[in-house]
Design a protein around this motif. Structure first.
Motif, PDB file in Angstrom:
ATOM      1  N   SER A  80      -1.517  -1.352   8.072  1.00 51.54           N
ATOM      2  CA  SER A  80      -2.058  -2.234   9.109  1.00 51.54           C
ATOM      3  C   SER A  80      -1.829  -3.681   8.678  1.00 51.54           C
ATOM      4  O   SER A  80      -1.784  -3.994   7.477  1.00 51.54           O
ATOM      5  CB  SER A  80      -3.549  -1.980   9.289  1.00 51.54           C
ATOM      6  OG  SER A  80      -4.251  -2.456   8.163  1.00 51.54           O
ATOM      7  N   THR A  81      -1.653  -4.563   9.664  1.00 52.11           N
ATOM      8  CA  THR A  81      -1.379  -5.967   9.349  1.00 52.11           C
ATOM      9  C   THR A  81      -2.524  -6.562   8.532  1.00 52.11           C
ATOM     10  O   THR A  81      -2.287  -7.322   7.581  1.00 52.11           O
ATOM     11  CB  THR A  81      -1.180  -6.768  10.654  1.00 52.11           C
ATOM     12  OG1 THR A  81      -0.163  -6.117  11.415  1.00 52.11           O
ATOM     13  CG2 THR A  81      -0.760  -8.192  10.373  1.00 52.11           C
ATOM     14  N   MET A  91      -0.469   4.547   0.326  1.00 53.25           N
ATOM     15  CA  MET A  91      -0.169   3.471  -0.620  1.00 53.25           C
ATOM     16  C   MET A  91      -1.484   2.767  -0.972  1.00 53.25           C
ATOM     17  O   MET A  91      -2.242   2.395  -0.080  1.00 53.25           O
ATOM     18  CB  MET A  91       0.792   2.506   0.068  1.00 53.25           C
ATOM     19  CG  MET A  91       1.337   1.431  -0.807  1.00 53.25           C
ATOM     20  SD  MET A  91       2.541   0.410   0.064  1.00 53.25           S
ATOM     21  CE  MET A  91       3.722   1.570   0.725  1.00 53.25           C
ATOM     22  N   SER A  92      -1.725   2.597  -2.270  1.00 53.59           N
ATOM     23  CA  SER A  92      -3.016   2.007  -2.651  1.00 53.59           C
ATOM     24  C   SER A  92      -2.985   0.493  -2.446  1.00 53.59           C
ATOM     25  O   SER A  92      -1.931  -0.153  -2.546  1.00 53.59           O
ATOM     26  CB  SER A  92      -3.324   2.333  -4.113  1.00 53.59           C
ATOM     27  OG  SER A  92      -2.536   1.530  -4.961  1.00 53.59           O
ATOM     28  N   PHE A  93      -4.177  -0.052  -2.184  1.00 56.52           N
ATOM     29  CA  PHE A  93      -4.286  -1.497  -2.003  1.00 56.52           C
ATOM     30  C   PHE A  93      -3.914  -2.227  -3.299  1.00 56.52           C
ATOM     31  O   PHE A  93      -3.260  -3.270  -3.279  1.00 56.52           O
ATOM     32  CB  PHE A  93      -5.715  -1.844  -1.568  1.00 56.52           C
ATOM     33  CG  PHE A  93      -5.904  -3.286  -1.233  1.00 56.52           C
ATOM     34  CD1 PHE A  93      -5.371  -3.830  -0.072  1.00 56.52           C
ATOM     35  CD2 PHE A  93      -6.616  -4.115  -2.090  1.00 56.52           C
ATOM     36  CE1 PHE A  93      -5.538  -5.172   0.225  1.00 56.52           C
ATOM     37  CE2 PHE A  93      -6.786  -5.453  -1.791  1.00 56.52           C
ATOM     38  CZ  PHE A  93      -6.246  -5.987  -0.624  1.00 56.52           C
ATOM     39  N   ALA A  94      -4.304  -1.646  -4.422  1.00 60.26           N
ATOM     40  CA  ALA A  94      -3.995  -2.268  -5.719  1.00 60.26           C
ATOM     41  C   ALA A  94      -2.482  -2.389  -5.911  1.00 60.26           C
ATOM     42  O   ALA A  94      -1.988  -3.407  -6.418  1.00 60.26           O
ATOM     43  CB  ALA A  94      -4.611  -1.442  -6.848  1.00 60.26           C
ATOM     44  N   PHE A  95      -1.748  -1.343  -5.505  1.00 57.44           N
ATOM     45  CA  PHE A  95      -0.294  -1.422  -5.638  1.00 57.44           C
ATOM     46  C   PHE A  95       0.265  -2.553  -4.771  1.00 57.44           C
ATOM     47  O   PHE A  95       1.161  -3.298  -5.199  1.00 57.44           O
ATOM     48  CB  PHE A  95       0.358  -0.090  -5.236  1.00 57.44           C
ATOM     49  CG  PHE A  95       1.863  -0.190  -5.154  1.00 57.44           C
ATOM     50  CD1 PHE A  95       2.638  -0.177  -6.305  1.00 57.44           C
ATOM     51  CD2 PHE A  95       2.502  -0.343  -3.924  1.00 57.44           C
ATOM     52  CE1 PHE A  95       4.019  -0.301  -6.238  1.00 57.44           C
ATOM     53  CE2 PHE A  95       3.882  -0.462  -3.857  1.00 57.44           C
ATOM     54  CZ  PHE A  95       4.642  -0.434  -5.011  1.00 57.44           C
ATOM     55  N   MET A  96      -0.271  -2.670  -3.565  1.00 55.39           N
ATOM     56  CA  MET A  96       0.222  -3.726  -2.665  1.00 55.39           C
ATOM     57  C   MET A  96      -0.036  -5.114  -3.271  1.00 55.39           C
ATOM     58  O   MET A  96       0.837  -5.995  -3.238  1.00 55.39           O
ATOM     59  CB  MET A  96      -0.455  -3.607  -1.294  1.00 55.39           C
ATOM     60  CG  MET A  96      -0.050  -2.338  -0.550  1.00 55.39           C
ATOM     61  SD  MET A  96      -1.083  -2.021   0.894  1.00 55.39           S
ATOM     62  CE  MET A  96      -0.619  -3.371   1.963  1.00 55.39           C
ATOM     63  N   VAL A  97      -1.231  -5.291  -3.838  1.00 55.65           N
ATOM     64  CA  VAL A  97      -1.557  -6.585  -4.468  1.00 55.65           C
ATOM     65  C   VAL A  97      -0.586  -6.845  -5.623  1.00 55.65           C
ATOM     66  O   VAL A  97      -0.015  -7.939  -5.753  1.00 55.65           O
ATOM     67  CB  VAL A  97      -3.022  -6.578  -4.966  1.00 55.65           C
ATOM     68  CG1 VAL A  97      -3.299  -7.812  -5.825  1.00 55.65           C
ATOM     69  CG2 VAL A  97      -3.985  -6.527  -3.785  1.00 55.65           C
ATOM     70  N   LEU A 131       8.064  -7.000   5.102  1.00 56.95           N
ATOM     71  CA  LEU A 131       8.509  -6.132   6.209  1.00 56.95           C
ATOM     72  C   LEU A 131       8.121  -4.683   5.934  1.00 56.95           C
ATOM     73  O   LEU A 131       7.644  -3.967   6.827  1.00 56.95           O
ATOM     74  CB  LEU A 131      10.024  -6.237   6.376  1.00 56.95           C
ATOM     75  CG  LEU A 131      10.553  -7.472   7.097  1.00 56.95           C
ATOM     76  CD1 LEU A 131      12.071  -7.568   6.941  1.00 56.95           C
ATOM     77  CD2 LEU A 131      10.185  -7.442   8.576  1.00 56.95           C
ATOM     78  N   SER A 132       8.319  -4.256   4.701  1.00 60.15           N
ATOM     79  CA  SER A 132       8.013  -2.866   4.366  1.00 60.15           C
ATOM     80  C   SER A 132       6.516  -2.589   4.479  1.00 60.15           C
ATOM     81  O   SER A 132       6.107  -1.607   5.112  1.00 60.15           O
ATOM     82  CB  SER A 132       8.508  -2.562   2.948  1.00 60.15           C
ATOM     83  OG  SER A 132       8.254  -1.225   2.638  1.00 60.15           O
ATOM     84  N   PHE A 133       5.712  -3.460   3.897  1.00 58.21           N
ATOM     85  CA  PHE A 133       4.260  -3.266   3.990  1.00 58.21           C
ATOM     86  C   PHE A 133       3.796  -3.401   5.440  1.00 58.21           C
ATOM     87  O   PHE A 133       2.909  -2.668   5.887  1.00 58.21           O
ATOM     88  CB  PHE A 133       3.519  -4.280   3.110  1.00 58.21           C
ATOM     89  CG  PHE A 133       3.565  -3.957   1.638  1.00 58.21           C
ATOM     90  CD1 PHE A 133       4.085  -2.750   1.182  1.00 58.21           C
ATOM     91  CD2 PHE A 133       3.081  -4.863   0.702  1.00 58.21           C
ATOM     92  CE1 PHE A 133       4.131  -2.456  -0.170  1.00 58.21           C
ATOM     93  CE2 PHE A 133       3.118  -4.575  -0.657  1.00 58.21           C
ATOM     94  CZ  PHE A 133       3.647  -3.372  -1.095  1.00 58.21           C
ATOM     95  N   GLY A 134       4.385  -4.323   6.167  1.00 58.23           N
ATOM     96  CA  GLY A 134       4.004  -4.500   7.568  1.00 58.23           C
ATOM     97  C   GLY A 134       4.302  -3.269   8.402  1.00 58.23           C
ATOM     98  O   GLY A 134       3.564  -2.941   9.337  1.00 58.23           O
ATOM     99  N   ALA A 135       5.404  -2.575   8.061  1.00 57.73           N
ATOM    100  CA  ALA A 135       5.769  -1.368   8.811  1.00 57.73           C
ATOM    101  C   ALA A 135       4.910  -0.174   8.413  1.00 57.73           C
ATOM    102  O   ALA A 135       4.646   0.701   9.231  1.00 57.73           O
ATOM    103  CB  ALA A 135       7.245  -1.042   8.577  1.00 57.73           C
ATOM    104  N   ASP A 136       4.498  -0.149   7.153  1.00 54.60           N
ATOM    105  CA  ASP A 136       3.776   1.018   6.645  1.00 54.60           C
ATOM    106  C   ASP A 136       2.268   0.920   6.809  1.00 54.60           C
ATOM    107  O   ASP A 136       1.594   1.938   6.901  1.00 54.60           O
ATOM    108  CB  ASP A 136       4.069   1.191   5.137  1.00 54.60           C
ATOM    109  CG  ASP A 136       5.393   1.891   4.896  1.00 54.60           C
ATOM    110  OD1 ASP A 136       5.744   2.763   5.708  1.00 54.60           O
ATOM    111  OD2 ASP A 136       6.060   1.571   3.903  1.00 54.60           O
ATOM    112  N   GLY A 148       9.505  -2.143  -7.295  1.00 50.79           N
ATOM    113  CA  GLY A 148      10.728  -1.766  -6.580  1.00 50.79           C
ATOM    114  C   GLY A 148      11.072  -0.305  -6.788  1.00 50.79           C
ATOM    115  O   GLY A 148      11.389   0.419  -5.840  1.00 50.79           O
ATOM    116  N   VAL A 149      10.998   0.130  -8.037  1.00 49.55           N
ATOM    117  CA  VAL A 149      11.314   1.538  -8.325  1.00 49.55           C
ATOM    118  C   VAL A 149      10.302   2.447  -7.609  1.00 49.55           C
ATOM    119  O   VAL A 149      10.675   3.460  -7.003  1.00 49.55           O
ATOM    120  CB  VAL A 149      11.307   1.788  -9.849  1.00 49.55           C
ATOM    121  CG1 VAL A 149      11.405   3.270 -10.155  1.00 49.55           C
ATOM    122  CG2 VAL A 149      12.457   1.035 -10.507  1.00 49.55           C
ATOM    123  N   THR A 150       9.036   2.057  -7.668  1.00 51.42           N
ATOM    124  CA  THR A 150       8.002   2.872  -7.019  1.00 51.42           C
ATOM    125  C   THR A 150       8.241   2.962  -5.517  1.00 51.42           C
ATOM    126  O   THR A 150       8.176   4.043  -4.919  1.00 51.42           O
ATOM    127  CB  THR A 150       6.614   2.264  -7.299  1.00 51.42           C
ATOM    128  OG1 THR A 150       6.457   2.130  -8.706  1.00 51.42           O
ATOM    129  CG2 THR A 150       5.506   3.157  -6.758  1.00 51.42           C
TER     130      THR A 150
END
Lengths: 165, 348
Positions: free
Chosen positions: A112-113, A1-7, A105-110, A154-156
């Motif tokens: 690193s914190t 998962m890219s950092f840009a997507f997370m942001v 929760l999803s990012f935390g599970a997938d 969400g879709v992604t």
């Protein structure tokens, strides 16, 4: 998962436009605004830190939860896109939302914190100018654009949840 | 939205016993004419009168793969009296029926496994002739025509099977394993490339199809270097079967938690995932999948073993089988055994 997507996903789900609409409607004091922001940050950080243990305890794999989080983001994004205005309740509720907690929760599970926390920071910073908001129409436009971003995220997430092992 | 994923713990010994139970069911169903019991309804104690040659070949394949050679040889008699010879090829097709690529792909896979497990080459010539039938059905773009018509004495254009293309790819890959250097790998790669890139659109599917036979084919070709397209396809298949296993582990069959699957359905996802695990073991480009795949394979193995009728069941037509709606069919045992044979290599 890219950092840009997370942001981008955090920016959409924190939705500074919706926060601006809530500010215009309720005129919170600086203390209430700051407390809401701090509370949201605390809940999200806790969700990230505890995500792995929580999902283990619930016997839910990260990809399955990613799919579920994607559905939550999709529904919440659609709801905000259609009706971006605030609902009755404490001001903090505009920030501490099911979609934001599910995403954390999803990012935390997938991830690193540290990486997940770093992705959260721009979203929290983007919320700060909302305190100065005075116009309902610009807030609504921003809220809808960010809701669209939430829908895409969400879709992604959902697709990744299905396609992952 | 996200029920708990329940993955019963399972040991290597339990998997081995389950395999014995399932292959025992298949062998007990052997009839004097070399065919096996096709299906059985437990509540009515009724045996099915139907039969399917592709599934017969599938049973041969799994018995040979499991090392149950005598049980396979007994069923091979039915094949040997139903061979159709044409030009340089031979196909398994009872008189008056069209030769089908899937049945012959599984037969070639069966003979290849017989060769691998016994070292006996007595059916090598037949395996090669069946391989040549499959090659004749394979088109330049890698698609595989499903039928060769007995009436017209020609391959039937425009008809493709849901699984026969993958079965054909697997047959080519196994023929390459037992007869290296004869060019079977070229056919296998051509069909896999078609499956990975064109099949869904060309054959009118609105969604991307998963194919556990393609997973098996990839696993056999992995030691000889897969293309980037094939690796990407393997990753996609791993994700599809992984999702299916997660979904299955979330559904227990209780009134508010339905959608349980048959032995064949459970088996197919386990087969697909364990075959991709072999690819991941051999190809560093998929190394990141090894851990998650082990987890999913252990999970589906535990579920599969848990849903098998135990060896203590007094009914010999139920013992060792998987029932769905009180009915079991030979392919339930075939696919479940395939999945468990794959899991045996992961669960220690």
């Amino acid at each position: 998962m890219s950092f840009a997507f997370m942001v981008a996903a955090f920016l959409g789900t924190a939705n500074a436009g919706r926060v601006a609409l809530a500010v215009v409607a309720t005129r919170p004091s600086p203390r209430v605004f700051a407390a809401a922001l701090a509370a949201a940050a605390a809940v999200v950080v806790a969700a990230m830190v505890l995500a792995g243990s929580l999902l283990d305890w619930l016997s839910i794999s990260p990809p399955s939860f990613r799919l579920a989080a994607g559905i939550v983001l999709l529904v919440a994004g659609l709801r905000t896109f259609v009706w971006p205005f605030e609902t009755p309740g404490p001001f903090a509720a505009v920030l501490i939302t099911p979609e934001l907690v599910a995403l954390a929760l999803s990012f935390g599970a997938d991830e690193s914190t540290g990486r997940a926390l770093a992705a959260l920071v721009p979203a929290l910073v983007a919320v700060l100018p909302a305190y100065r908001a005075r116009r309902r129409d610009t807030g609504a436009i921003a809220a809808r654009f960010l809701a669209a971003l939430t829908i895409v995220a969400g879709v992604t997430l959902g697709v990744w949840g299905i396609r992952d092992v | 939205v996200v029920p708990a994923e329940r993955c019963p713990a399972v040991t290597h010994d339990q998997i081995a016993h389950a395999i014995d139970g399932a292959t025992g069911w298949l062998v007990r169903g052997l009839r004097p004419d070399g065919r096996y019991l096709y299906g059985y309804t437990r509540s009515r104690d009724e045996m099915s009168s139907e039969y399917n040659e592709t599934r017969h070949a599938g049973v041969l394949y799994i018995l040979y793969r499991a090392g149950k050679t005598s049980g396979g040889d007994a069923g091979l008699r039915h094949v040997l009296v139903n061979l159709h010879r044409h030009d340089d090829w031979t196909a398994f097709a009872p008189a008056g029926t069209d030769a089908e690529a899937g049945a012959n792909g599984l037969l070639a896979a069966a003979l290849a496994y017989r060769r691998i497990t016994t070292g006996d080459g007595r059916y090598d010539a037949l395996a090669r002739r069946i391989g040549r039938f499959l090659a004749a059905q394979t088109q330049p773009d890698g698609s595989v025509r499903q039928y060769w018509s007995d009436a017209t004495q020609r391959s039937v254009p425009g008809q493709f099977g849901t699984f026969s293309t993958g079965e054909t790819a697997y047959a080519f890959a196994l023929l390459n394993r037992v007869f290296p250097g004869e060019g079977w790998d070229r056919h296998a790669h051509a069909v896999l490339h078609y499956l990975a890139t064109r099949r869904d659109r060309a054959e009118g599917y609105s969604t991307r199809q998963a194919d556990h036979w393609a997973s098996y084919a990839l696993s056999q070709l992995a030691p000889h270097r897969l293309s980037d397209v094939e690796v990407a396809y393997a990753r996609r298949l791993a994700g599809y079967f992984g999702y299916e296993i997660r979904f299955e582990s979330q559904h227990t069959g209780r009134p508010l938690n339905i959608f349980t699957e048959s032995g064949a359905d459970l088996g197919v996802v386990g087969e697909g995932e364990s075959a991709i695990r072999l690819v991941a073991a051999r190809d560093a480009r998929l190394a990141d999948l090894r851990g998650p795949l082990d987890e999913r394979i252990g999970c589906i193995a535990g579920i599969t073993v848990g849903r098998q009728v135990p060896a203590s069941d007094p009914n010999p037509r139920a013992r060792g089988a998987w029932f769905f709606d009180d009915y079991t069919q030979m392919d339930d045992q075939q696919h479940a055994t395939g999945a468990l044979l794959g899991a045996e290599q992961v669960v220690r």
